[in-house]
Design a protein around this motif. Sequence first.
Motif, mmCIF file in Angstrom:
data_model
loop_
_atom_site.group_PDB
_atom_site.id
_atom_site.type_symbol
_atom_site.label_atom_id
_atom_site.label_comp_id
_atom_site.label_asym_id
_atom_site.label_seq_id
_atom_site.Cartn_x
_atom_site.Cartn_y
_atom_site.Cartn_z
ATOM 1 N N VAL A 466 20.901 -52.565 14.470
ATOM 2 C CA VAL A 466 22.300 -52.977 14.314
ATOM 3 C C VAL A 466 22.511 -54.338 14.978
ATOM 4 N N GLU A 480 31.465 -63.488 8.709
ATOM 5 C CA GLU A 480 31.879 -62.224 8.107
ATOM 6 C C GLU A 480 30.699 -61.418 7.594
ATOM 7 N N LEU A 484 29.855 -57.687 8.629
ATOM 8 C CA LEU A 484 29.673 -56.696 7.575
ATOM 9 C C LEU A 484 28.345 -55.960 7.734
ATOM 10 N N VAL A 485 27.285 -56.712 8.019
ATOM 11 C CA VAL A 485 25.967 -56.099 8.218
ATOM 12 C C VAL A 485 26.013 -55.132 9.397
ATOM 13 N N VAL A 487 28.614 -53.548 10.717
ATOM 14 C CA VAL A 487 29.428 -52.361 10.417
ATOM 15 C C VAL A 487 28.706 -51.433 9.449
ATOM 16 N N ILE A 488 28.041 -52.011 8.416
ATOM 17 C CA ILE A 488 27.335 -51.189 7.430
ATOM 18 C C ILE A 488 26.187 -50.421 8.088
ATOM 19 N N VAL A 489 25.404 -51.117 8.929
ATOM 20 C CA VAL A 489 24.288 -50.444 9.603
ATOM 21 C C VAL A 489 24.804 -49.384 10.565
ATOM 22 N N SER A 490 25.915 -49.692 11.278
ATOM 23 C CA SER A 490 26.500 -48.712 12.197
ATOM 24 C C SER A 490 26.987 -47.482 11.437
ATOM 25 N N PHE A 491 27.689 -47.712 10.313
ATOM 26 C CA PHE A 491 28.160 -46.594 9.505
ATOM 27 C C PHE A 491 26.984 -45.812 8.922
ATOM 28 N N GLY A 492 25.935 -46.533 8.525
ATOM 29 C CA GLY A 492 24.745 -45.852 8.019
ATOM 30 C C GLY A 492 24.145 -44.928 9.064
ATOM 31 N N LYS A 493 24.138 -45.402 10.305
ATOM 32 C CA LYS A 493 23.617 -44.587 11.403
ATOM 33 C C LYS A 493 24.464 -43.333 11.589
#
Length: 654
Positions: A466, A480, A484-485, A487-493
Amino acid sequence: MSNMPADNSMTELQLLDADTATGRSERAKWLLTSPDPPAPWHQLFSSIKQTLLPQPKPKQPRPNRSFLFMQTLFPILKWGKNYKAAMFKNDLLAGLTLASLCIPQSIGYANLAKMDPQYGLYTSVIPPLIYAVMGSSREIAIGPVAVVSLLLSAMISKVIDPSVDPVTYRRTVFTVTFFTGAFQTLFGVFRLGFLVDFLSHAAIVGFMGGAAIVIGLQQLKGLLGLSHFTSKTDVVSVFGAVIKALHQQWYPLNAVLGCSFLIFILITRFIGQRNRKLFWLPAMAPLFSVILSTLIVYLSKADEHGIKIVKHFKGGLNPTSVHQLNFGGPHVGEAAKIGLICALIALTEAIAVGRSFASIKGYHLDGNKEMVAMGFMNVIGSLTSCYTATGSFSRTAVNYSAGCETVVSNIVMSITVLICLLFFTKLLYYTPLAILASIILSALPGLIDLHAAYNIWKVDKLDFMVCLGAFLGVLFGSVEIGLLVAVIVSFGKIMVSSIKPSTEVVGRLPGTDLFCNIVQYPVANKISGILITRINSGTLCFANASFIRERILRSVTDENNTDESSKGRLHVLVLDMTNVMNIDTSGIHAMEELYKQLIAQGIELAVVNPRWQVITKMKAAKFVEKIGANWIFLTIGDAVDVALRLKINGLNNC
C-alpha cells in the motif's frame, strides 16, 4: 444398608447436575431475553448529541444546556477561565517564533498553490484565529501546508489553467476551500472520523514521501530561474521540462542564491537539533534568509541580471471573497470532488499532528471536535480570501519547542502576520523566488519518513505494498493517482480479509476452561465427537457467508474422515460466534443452509455467544426457533457439557 452411601452419592451428583443444568439454562436465558438494540436513527442522534452536547462529569453541577453547548463548540470558554499571565509570556514567545517561520513558508506555499503571495499570508490570519476559539489542541499550528497546496494546484490546474484564466482559477480555489470546510464539518458532526482511516498509516507514509519529492521537483522552476515549466507533477514530465529548459535561456545566479541559503537553513536546523536551547535558530533562519536575500537583490539590482523576484505584492486586511464563490458554474462538480479529497488529506495530517503532540503532553484529542473546528475554519476562510488550511507538522514542532502553553500562540502568530500584511508587504517586492523555493525544499525532509517505511516492511508486507503503491502512484502518475492506488490497495486488503475470513478449530487447554486455536496452541485437546469452530470475522454478510459455510462444512467432513470409528463419529458442531458483531439476511440464510446440511448428517448445531445485533436478527428471522432455544449457549463450556451428555446418552442407547 451397604447401598445407602452409594444411593446418597448418586443423589448428590444428580442434584449437582440439576444445579449445573439450571445455571446453563439461566445463562442462555440472559442471552435470549436481551432487549432489542437501539435503532440506527437513535444511534445517529445520540452520536450527534455527544459531539455537540456532551454530558457533564459525575459529581459536577449540571450547567445550563446553552452554555454547555457553547463550551463544546468554543473550548476557549472552558480553559480560558484558568489562563494566567505566566502562560501568556510563553505563548507570546512561541507565537512570535512561529510567525517568523510562517511568513516565508506561507508565501512559498501560495506560490506552490499557484496563487498570489498575499493569499498565503491571508490563510495564516483568519484560520488560526477561528481554530484558536474552536480547536482543542494546544500545540498545533494552523496555516497553509505543502501537500494541500500541491493538491490544489495539481488538481484544479487540470480544470482551469491559472496562467490563462487566473481569476476563474482563484474563484475555484475558494470554492474548493468552502467544500473542504463543509465536508470536514459534516464528518465531525455526524462522527464520520472513520472515513479518514481509509487512508491508512502506510498509505499516508507513501503518499507524503511521493508528494515531498514531487514538491521538490516543482521547486526547480524557482531554484533555476526558469520561465516556462510543466504543470504536470510526475517525475518524468518534470525532468523532461528541466532538460528542455536548460537548453534554453536560464540564469545560474538563481541557483547560486537559492542553494546558498538552502545550505544555510539546513545548517541552522542541524544546530537546532543538536542543541535544543537553540530551537529559535532554525525557526528564524527562513525569515532571515528572506530579509537578507531581498536586501542583496535590492542593493545589487540583481533582478536586472536574471534573478526572478516576487514583484507585486498586495497587502492589507483579508478582503471578502463571498462574491467569488461559484456554485453554479460548469466546474462545481469538480470543485466538490477536489474539496472532498482535500478534506480527507487535510484532516489526516492535522489529526495525526495534533494527536502525536497531545500524547506527549498527556491529554486526549477528540477527532470529531477537531473536524468541526477545521471545517468552520475553512468555511470562514473561503469567505475571507483564504485557501485550504490545516495543521502543519514543521510549524507545530517549532511551536512545541518554543514552549507554547495554549492555542494563544496561534493568535499571536495571526496578529503578527496581519501586521506584516498591513505594513511590510511593499518591502517584499524584491524577494527572490529562489529563496522561496529553498524554504520549501528545506521543509520537505520532514515529509519523507524512511524509518516508518522500513518498519512497515518489517511488520506487514501487504501494508508495505500500500505504501509503495501510493509512493509510486504520486511519483510517476499524479497526486490523485497516488491516492487512488493507495485507497484501492487498502480496500483490496480489507475485501480479502472480509470475503475470506479465517475459521479455526479450537480445543480445551489442559487443566483449564479455556478454549483456544489448536494450531496456535498444540497442547489444546480436541473433544471426541464434538467439533468446536470459531468464526474470525466481525460480520457475517453477503460477501463472506457462503465462504464461511463451506469452510465449516469442510471442517466437519475432515473431522468425520479423521476418525471413522463409531466412538469418533461427530455428534455436535459447536459454532463460536463471539467475534461476529453483525449479520445480514445472507448470513442468516447461510446459517440455515448449514443447519439443514448438518441435520441431514445427524449432527446437532450449537451456537455460542451470538452478539447483541446477531441474536436479535436471529430471533427476528425465526432461526432460534428452528434450531431450538436449548441449543443457544453463552459459553463454549456450557455447549460442550450438553454435547458430552448427548454423546453419552447416544452411546448408552446403542
